[in-house]
Design a protein around this motif. Structure first.
Motif, PDB file in Angstrom:
ATOM      1  N   ALA A  29       3.827  -5.950  -6.486  1.00 12.15           N
ATOM      2  CA  ALA A  29       4.655  -4.806  -6.495  1.00 12.15           C
ATOM      3  C   ALA A  29       3.928  -3.579  -5.801  1.00 12.15           C
ATOM      4  O   ALA A  29       4.795  -2.958  -4.971  1.00 12.15           O
ATOM      5  CB  ALA A  29       4.868  -4.338  -7.870  1.00 12.15           C
ATOM      6  N   ILE A  30       2.731  -3.596  -5.932  1.00 17.54           N
ATOM      7  CA  ILE A  30       1.706  -2.557  -5.135  1.00 17.54           C
ATOM      8  C   ILE A  30       1.918  -3.086  -3.572  1.00 17.54           C
ATOM      9  O   ILE A  30       2.126  -2.004  -2.772  1.00 17.54           O
ATOM     10  CB  ILE A  30       0.392  -2.771  -5.614  1.00 17.54           C
ATOM     11  N   ASP A  31       1.713  -4.179  -3.408  1.00 18.85           N
ATOM     12  CA  ASP A  31       1.862  -4.334  -1.848  1.00 18.85           C
ATOM     13  C   ASP A  31       3.049  -4.110  -1.345  1.00 18.85           C
ATOM     14  O   ASP A  31       3.151  -3.784  -0.131  1.00 18.85           O
ATOM     15  CB  ASP A  31       1.459  -5.960  -1.822  1.00 18.85           C
ATOM     16  N   ALA A  69      -6.757  -0.851 -13.546  1.00 19.75           N
ATOM     17  CA  ALA A  69      -6.938  -0.456 -12.033  1.00 19.75           C
ATOM     18  C   ALA A  69      -5.704  -0.635 -11.592  1.00 19.75           C
ATOM     19  O   ALA A  69      -5.371   0.354 -10.807  1.00 19.75           O
ATOM     20  CB  ALA A  69      -8.190  -1.456 -11.529  1.00 19.75           C
ATOM     21  N   LEU A  70      -5.006  -1.549 -11.629  1.00 23.49           N
ATOM     22  CA  LEU A  70      -3.650  -1.942 -10.938  1.00 23.49           C
ATOM     23  C   LEU A  70      -2.507  -0.836 -11.409  1.00 23.49           C
ATOM     24  O   LEU A  70      -1.714  -0.169 -10.588  1.00 23.49           O
ATOM     25  CB  LEU A  70      -3.209  -3.173 -11.043  1.00 23.49           C
ATOM     26  N   GLY A  71      -2.759  -0.396 -12.733  1.00 22.92           N
ATOM     27  CA  GLY A  71      -1.881   0.473 -13.275  1.00 22.92           C
ATOM     28  C   GLY A  71      -1.911   2.034 -12.846  1.00 22.92           C
ATOM     29  O   GLY A  71      -1.025   2.673 -12.528  1.00 22.92           O
ATOM     30  N   LYS A  74      -0.554   1.761  -9.347  1.00 21.55           N
ATOM     31  CA  LYS A  74       0.821   1.918  -9.342  1.00 21.55           C
ATOM     32  C   LYS A  74       1.501   3.316  -9.611  1.00 21.55           C
ATOM     33  O   LYS A  74       2.344   3.727  -9.185  1.00 21.55           O
ATOM     34  CB  LYS A  74       1.402   1.090 -10.556  1.00 21.55           C
ATOM     35  N   LYS A  75       0.418   4.101 -10.668  1.00 22.64           N
ATOM     36  CA  LYS A  75       0.684   5.371 -11.061  1.00 22.64           C
ATOM     37  C   LYS A  75       0.881   6.249  -9.733  1.00 22.64           C
ATOM     38  O   LYS A  75       1.548   7.045  -9.354  1.00 22.64           O
ATOM     39  CB  LYS A  75      -0.214   5.879 -12.085  1.00 22.64           C
ATOM     40  N   MET A  76      -0.078   6.285  -8.951  1.00 18.18           N
ATOM     41  CA  MET A  76      -0.329   6.945  -7.765  1.00 18.18           C
ATOM     42  C   MET A  76       0.792   6.591  -6.677  1.00 18.18           C
ATOM     43  O   MET A  76       1.283   7.469  -5.746  1.00 18.18           O
ATOM     44  CB  MET A  76      -1.636   6.542  -6.863  1.00 18.18           C
ATOM     45  N   LEU A  77       1.206   5.564  -6.527  1.00 18.45           N
ATOM     46  CA  LEU A  77       2.393   4.907  -5.692  1.00 18.45           C
ATOM     47  C   LEU A  77       3.793   5.421  -6.229  1.00 18.45           C
ATOM     48  O   LEU A  77       4.717   5.485  -5.627  1.00 18.45           O
ATOM     49  CB  LEU A  77       2.334   3.675  -5.269  1.00 18.45           C
ATOM     50  N   GLY A  78       3.932   5.795  -7.719  1.00 19.14           N
ATOM     51  CA  GLY A  78       5.047   6.165  -8.188  1.00 19.14           C
ATOM     52  C   GLY A  78       5.842   5.216  -8.319  1.00 19.14           C
ATOM     53  O   GLY A  78       7.125   5.290  -8.502  1.00 19.14           O
TER      54      GLY A  78
END
Length: 79
Positions: A29-31, A69-71, A74-78
């Motif tokens: 999802a981040i990628d 870390a992944l959370g 995700k938070k920074m990416l919204g």
């Protein structure tokens, strides 16, 4: 008796396996979100750092640390 112990052991380990499998889907999802993100260069560098850290922790077996870390990424990416 052995059957009961085996079943109990399998039921106890099932949640850990399910939890461990969430890390790759979060990384995916981040990628997927990174190319379309409108972040500053510094924030994008931090997201990439957190993504890499999450993958390293996942591979080391620290799934709680990986999800943390992944959370944050995700938070920074919204997402």
């Amino acid at each position: 008796m052995i059957t009961r112990i085996t079943i109990a052991l399998m039921l106890a380990l099932a949640p850990m396996t399910a939890f461990a499998n969430q890390c790759p889907s979060i990384m995916a999802a981040i990628d997927a979100a990174m190319p379309n993100a409108s972040l500053s260069e510094a924030d994008m560098a931090k997201v990439k750092e957190l993504r890499a850290q999450g993958e390293q922790l996942h591979q080391a077996g620290d799934h709680a640390g990986s999800e943390a870390a992944l959370g944050e990424a995700k938070k920074m990416l919204g997402i």
